[in-house]
Scaffold this active site. Sequence first.
Site, PDB file in Angstrom:
ATOM      1  CD  GLU A  49      43.679  37.818  41.475  1.00 53.90           C
ATOM      2  OE1 GLU A  49      44.255  38.685  42.139  1.00 53.90           O
ATOM      3  OE2 GLU A  49      42.487  37.531  41.626  1.00 53.90           O
ATOM      4  CG  HIS A 271      44.443  33.679  47.297  1.00 57.39           C
ATOM      5  ND1 HIS A 271      43.455  32.805  46.941  1.00 57.39           N
ATOM      6  CD2 HIS A 271      43.919  34.919  47.079  1.00 57.39           C
ATOM      7  CE1 HIS A 271      42.395  33.469  46.531  1.00 57.39           C
ATOM      8  NE2 HIS A 271      42.647  34.756  46.594  1.00 57.39           N
TER       9      HIS A 271
END
Lengths: 405, 405
Positions: A49, A271
């Site tokens: 990402e 995360h």
Amino acid sequence: MEGEPTLRLRVFDLNCWAIRYLSKRRQERVRLIGDTLRREGFDLALLQEVWSEQDYSDLRVKLAGCYPFSHYFRSGVIGSGLCVFSRFPILDTLLYQYSLNGYPYMLQHGDWFCGKSVAGIGVGITAPLLSLSLQLHAEYCREKDAYLPHRLVQAWELAQFIRHTSKAADVVLLGGDLNMHPEDVGIRLLRGWTGLRDAFAEATHFEGCKNGCTLVPDNCFTNSSELLPFPLGIRIDYILYKAISSFTVKCEELKTTMGPAPGTDIPFSDHEAVMATLHIQRQGQDVGATLGTDDPALADVVTEARTEVSVGLRAAQRQRYSSGRMAVLALLLLLLQAVAALGTLAGLGAEQPFPKLSFCLLAFLALGILILATGLHLFHTMEVKMLHGTEDQMWMALQALQKRP
Amino acid sequence: MEGEPTLRLRVFDLNCWAIRYLSKRRQERVRLIGDTLRREGFDLALLQEVWSEQDYSDLRVKLAGCYPFSHYFRSGVIGSGLCVFSRFPILDTLLYQYSLNGYPYMLQHGDWFCGKSVAGIGVGITAPLLSLSLQLHAEYCREKDAYLPHRLVQAWELAQFIRHTSKAADVVLLGGDLNMHPEDVGIRLLRGWTGLRDAFAEATHFEGCKNGCTLVPDNCFTNSSELLPFPLGIRIDYILYKAISSFTVKCEELKTTMGPAPGTDIPFSDHEAVMATLHIQRQGQDVGATLGTDDPALADVVTEARTEVSVGLRAAQRQRYSSGRMAVLALLLLLLQAVAALGTLAGLGAEQPFPKLSFCLLAFLALGILILATGLHLFHTMEVKMLHGTEDQMWMALQALQKRP
């Protein structure tokens, strides 16, 4: 590895959640990630990402000293978001884009535009190492997970990719956001079909969030309402590994970050990062290429996955049918209008039965629906083909598994 | 291969040109192909352009006796058109869809809809054999070949696919319609980067069309005007092979069909079939995995291919820019119209300046252009990403080649 019997490999894996204009405090976090990577000096950093090439370039400049080798993988409309930083030379790169990845019309989910892929690099340390960084399709609703068949196709393709490419390496290392809980069928399929081992389960020493969770409610960037059914959080980021030939790999230590990065008030991402210390050792004799298909429960896992893919196949067939029918209806309406218009032009009707404006609007509406429905029909036809193809491959795998003694 | 030191493998490869409703005398030809395959009893038949699953099913029923193993590969809107019939068990299948394959709006060429792929099967004979059947993007105009960059990306992806998957096999065998002349840069790249050898060049004995051509003016189905610059025809269908580990492969005989099939007035297809007889032999010692990157001219070939990809990249960037600009203009027009309409509604203008119908037509036209241009922009963005990614990979390959002694 003659003179150095054991290689200690430190790996960093993180879904960076660095979406331009959308992710909160992105630049600050990317700077923080870069600082930490530079300070800690890992051997390999697998990042997901990183959607902006600028962020990658900034990281590359910052990390040039301690990670002289890096690669950014391009695919899809937005990119794959995958990049790798390595202390060892990257000998080769390979990108495999999953054949299914959501729907282009689900703009709010956006997976389709990302060109999600598995990025492989061949790293030449002392043993040839195949390192993979990847991300699978996100799960937006666990109860009614419309993307499960797509994620299973991706897990299967990933497993096949690993089976077929890993022979060129001595050690395979995979780090990424698999978007699956540890007990999900996709994870069991991936582990069973490839023989990859889960660093969390194998680690001698673990330090971090409870159960190795990487999406935790304490993280200020996570959407805590989504995590309500899981008060401890969920584990969806993994480091998996296996040795191919005459090597053994052991996970000495696994760590996850726990909220804010040291000395700051924000975490790296929504995360948690996963960090593993692996011991790679050459054995005396070839231990044989374990493709991991020796588990007796594997046939059940493949059957379960195949059932889910079949469910997805039937749904895709229904959608293909509906969109095709819609296209035909729109075409019929257009033809009807064309006949009416020609009739009026030829002076058959006494006078024009509809106001011109409504007539035109209706024609444009029909044309719009025709184009849209045809596009959808083509898309769902491709989806049906890929789901059908995966179902076939899984059937073939089952046949091979059942034939074994 | 202990008791049987040499395996004689007979391979059949054909682009079947079996497009439903479009290909001439399709069913008759498919029957003929089936009859010949049954009569001749090859070990492996690699077929391309079998677009109809019904044709494949018919062939499978007919060939069940002599080719008990077969697989049909599904992908894209229409399918991959690839299928394989084998006398030996198919242990595994793998499909890799090229990331670029023409343009969806080039309906008359249709490559985009075909989901062109390379289909791999693992065949368990006495040596594990990786057999590949494939087709690359067609060349529609040799002088101004707009698809050259796409075909080169495909050739590169194919070469990378072979490099990374072939280690699991002892012998690699590739048959297919590469849509490239023997001296084209794509073929040189594929052969150089993988070490594959051309059965036509290596065959001890050759029988067939002059220079091994597979698209010849004598064939009644070929478009002879397209072959005017090549009075003898062109060779675009190949059988390539290489041994990986302790095996050697030799091509004993290569044949092509020459026009009408025996006992009939029509050929199998608009392409000639290629048939090879290979000798596979186990050597005493491991001859080493020849990845074929030992050719000193290889760097030049990679540079040449990279230049062509760069040219394609610049063209794609221009198209991305034009379509983006078009989308912005259409959006501006729509906004302008919205403002005008709102103004009229609010009673700002004395009276409506345009006739309602033209106003609506213009709005719909702008909306149509906006949708189309946005779609094009997204497509060309993906194209740019893939071309850029391939350029990067080639650059990395060049660096690795130049570092060698």
